[in-house]
Write a protein that holds these residues in place. Structure first.
Motif, PDB file in Angstrom:
ATOM      1  N   GLU A 394       0.937  -1.185   0.185  1.00  0.00           N
ATOM      2  CA  GLU A 394       0.079   0.018  -0.050  1.00  0.00           C
ATOM      3  C   GLU A 394       0.999   1.215   0.012  1.00  0.00           C
ATOM      4  O   GLU A 394       0.548   2.373  -0.755  1.00  0.00           O
ATOM      5  N   GLY A 397       2.607   1.553  -3.334  1.00  0.00           N
ATOM      6  CA  GLY A 397       1.593   1.558  -4.594  1.00  0.00           C
ATOM      7  C   GLY A 397       2.121   0.289  -5.454  1.00  0.00           C
ATOM      8  O   GLY A 397       1.721   0.602  -6.588  1.00  0.00           O
ATOM      9  N   PRO A 425       3.557   0.770 -11.051  1.00  0.00           N
ATOM     10  CA  PRO A 425       2.429   1.106 -10.248  1.00  0.00           C
ATOM     11  C   PRO A 425       1.154   0.579 -10.525  1.00  0.00           C
ATOM     12  O   PRO A 425       0.747   0.211 -11.515  1.00  0.00           O
ATOM     13  N   GLU A 427      -1.692   1.259  -9.782  1.00  0.00           N
ATOM     14  CA  GLU A 427      -2.629   2.524 -10.339  1.00  0.00           C
ATOM     15  C   GLU A 427      -2.412   2.222 -11.841  1.00  0.00           C
ATOM     16  O   GLU A 427      -3.587   2.475 -12.844  1.00  0.00           O
ATOM     17  N   SER A 428      -1.200   2.313 -12.344  1.00  0.00           N
ATOM     18  CA  SER A 428      -1.124   2.207 -14.002  1.00  0.00           C
ATOM     19  C   SER A 428      -1.387   0.708 -14.419  1.00  0.00           C
ATOM     20  O   SER A 428      -2.138   0.875 -15.509  1.00  0.00           O
ATOM     21  N   ARG A 430      -4.246  -0.665 -13.225  1.00  0.00           N
ATOM     22  CA  ARG A 430      -5.854  -0.542 -12.982  1.00  0.00           C
ATOM     23  C   ARG A 430      -6.155   0.090 -13.961  1.00  0.00           C
ATOM     24  O   ARG A 430      -7.397  -0.220 -14.600  1.00  0.00           O
ATOM     25  N   THR A 431      -5.647   1.283 -14.437  1.00  0.00           N
ATOM     26  CA  THR A 431      -6.067   2.014 -15.536  1.00  0.00           C
ATOM     27  C   THR A 431      -5.596   2.035 -16.884  1.00  0.00           C
ATOM     28  O   THR A 431      -6.020   2.547 -17.799  1.00  0.00           O
ATOM     29  N   ALA A 444      -8.696  -4.633 -13.751  1.00  0.00           N
ATOM     30  CA  ALA A 444      -9.139  -3.548 -12.861  1.00  0.00           C
ATOM     31  C   ALA A 444      -9.971  -3.759 -11.655  1.00  0.00           C
ATOM     32  O   ALA A 444      -9.746  -3.120 -10.732  1.00  0.00           O
ATOM     33  N   LYS A 448      -9.032  -3.406  -7.145  1.00  0.00           N
ATOM     34  CA  LYS A 448      -9.743  -2.324  -6.625  1.00  0.00           C
ATOM     35  C   LYS A 448      -9.508  -2.448  -5.198  1.00  0.00           C
ATOM     36  O   LYS A 448      -9.212  -3.323  -4.638  1.00  0.00           O
TER      37      LYS A 448
END
Length: 448
Positions: A394, A397, A425, A427-428, A430-431, A444, A448
């Motif tokens: 966490e 990331g 990352p 986030e990368s 996930r998107t 994705a 979450k």
């Protein structure tokens, strides 16, 4: 005594690659193998296993789709499948030997034994070199039980002309499960006997539990905390003695297959005469894959104590050994996340940290875990069970561990290996827009 710049023991992925790189750099090279040239993976291991797995997957998937658009389930014709498999494996020894001859690498058939720190003997021939590379692979682990000689090993299983009606697999690792799924889809009754509390111990326990359920639902029997203590009888009529939780009983079966692990193949090498240290994992090596006790010796592949016993690792280690012999010790072995897959139906895949290791690492770990049998990618093929477990640091990331169960896991795990090793990352990931509908398009939701 014949003199070479380098001697390589073993003609599998690690040995062949090392020998070729050294020869291309101008070194005189001898290569030795006691088995048919070409190594385990291409002839007796992962390559031919995947051919059998592919057939069993077709049968499993067509069977699952009965009454959902598929009128007749596929059926394995075992002799024809083995014939097809041999079109891949049979040419390899001669082709490999021809490649060595054309390259100018001197090949020897026979068992290599050290007679000095920088010399080996093969039959009546003695060879000496500045560098000796041990790439001898692995062998079935000795069981130390009465009747051990009656067992068929993994190589023998994949050469069976006919598949028996009932089979006992000794051991609960990935080879046992893969062979059990193949044999079951080919119509055999299979029992897995594992001495531990849970099978597939290197893999995530929650996903293993799901795979065990799917395996048992196929009709495969799994005996845990059970030890095979004896084998008696003759081909087609064996009696397997089992001790489970203090109770002894026996199983009658047509075939008993040794799938209880493969340690480094060191027995014939006489390493003590070379002053080469070794342990239960294999040849002891330093960060350069060199023997600390005999600097003339390097080791790579399954026979070395470092790394997982996987073909890509063997190839990577061969590159390190060749570079260090040619350029001096400059290239180091560094730990990297390496994916591993159990090719059952469905596939089970893992890379990076286990949940236990992640929680002990001191990092702030978020665990994303779910069964996904009701997700579209599973439902469209009527997959019996699927799921995932992703371990996320966490604070950073970043993904630190990934564990997947389901069709397509063998490919998706490669994407997640890339993410872990190159610190992409979360986030990368996930998107990122992946092709839909595919297993990767569910990332994705998983993240979450």
């Amino acid at each position: 005594m014949q003199q070479f710049d380098a001697i390589v023991i073993g003609t599998g992925t690690a040995g062949k690659s090392t020998a070729e790189q050294l020869h291309q750099a101008g070194k005189s090279v001898a290569i030795i193998d006691k088995l048919p040239f070409g190594g385990t993976c291409s002839q007796r291991g992962c390559d031919q296993k995947k051919i059998l797995v592919g057939a069993s997957e077709l049968v499993a998937r067509s069977g699952r789709m009965r009454e959902n658009g598929i009128a007749t389930a596929a059926r394995i014709d075992w002799p024809e499948l083995i014939r097809f498999k041999r079109t891949f494996t049979d040419p390899i020894p001669e082709k490999t030997e021809q490649q060595f001859a054309e390259a100018g690498i001197t090949a020897f058939h026979g068992t290599a034994r050290f007679i000095a720190p920088n010399a080996v003997q093969v039959g009546d021939t003695q060879l000496q070199a500045d560098h000796i590379v041990i790439a001898a692979g692995a062998r079935p682990a000795p069981l130390g039980i009465p009747g051990e000689e009656l067992l068929t090993d993994s190589s023998g299983f994949m050469e069976l002309e006919q598949l028996p009606n009932d089979i006992v697999m000794v051991g609960g690792g990935y080879i046992a499960f893969e062979f059990a799924h193949v044999a079951s889809q080919a119509g055999a009754k299979v029992t897995i006997v594992h001495q531990g509390e849970r099978p597939l111990e290197p893999f995530d326990p929650d996903l293993v539990k799901l795979l065990v359920k799917a395996t048992e639902d196929m009709g495969i029997s799994i005996l845990l905390n059970a030890e095979v203590v004896s084998v008696a009888g003759e081909p087609g009529a064996f009696r397997v003695g089992i001790k489970q939780q203090g109770q002894e009983r026996s199983l009658n079966t047509s075939l008993v297959v040794h799938t209880a692990g493969r340690p480094a193949d060191l027995l014939d090498l006489d390493l003590d005469k070379a002053g080469v240290d070794y342990n239960e994992k294999g040849v002891a090596v330093n960060e350069f894959l060199q023997s600390p006790s005999n600097p003339a010796v390097y080791a790579c592949g399954d026979v070395a104590e470092k790394g997982l016993p996987l073909t890509p690792v063997a190839s990577w280690e061969a590159d390190i050994v060749a570079a260090n012999i040619l350029n001096g010790n400059q290239q180091r072995y560094t730990e990297t996340a390496v994916p591993s897959v159990v090719f059952t139906w469905p596939d089970l895949a893992t890379v990076g940290m286990s949940e236990e290791a992640a929680r002990k690492s001191g990092k702030t770990i978020r665990v994303s875990f779910s069964e996904t049998t009701d997700w579209y990618e599973s439902r469209r093929i009527n997959e019996p069970i699927s799921g995932y477990k992703l371990l996320i640091d966490e604070d950073a990331g970043l993904l630190v561990g990934a564990h997947l169960l389901g069709v397509g896991s063998d490919e998706l795990i490669n994407v997640l290996t890339l993410a872990i090793n190159h610190k992409i990352p979360v986030e990368s990931l996930r998107t990122t827009l992946f092709a839909y509908p595919t297993r990767a398009s569910g990332l994705a939701s998983m993240l979450k």
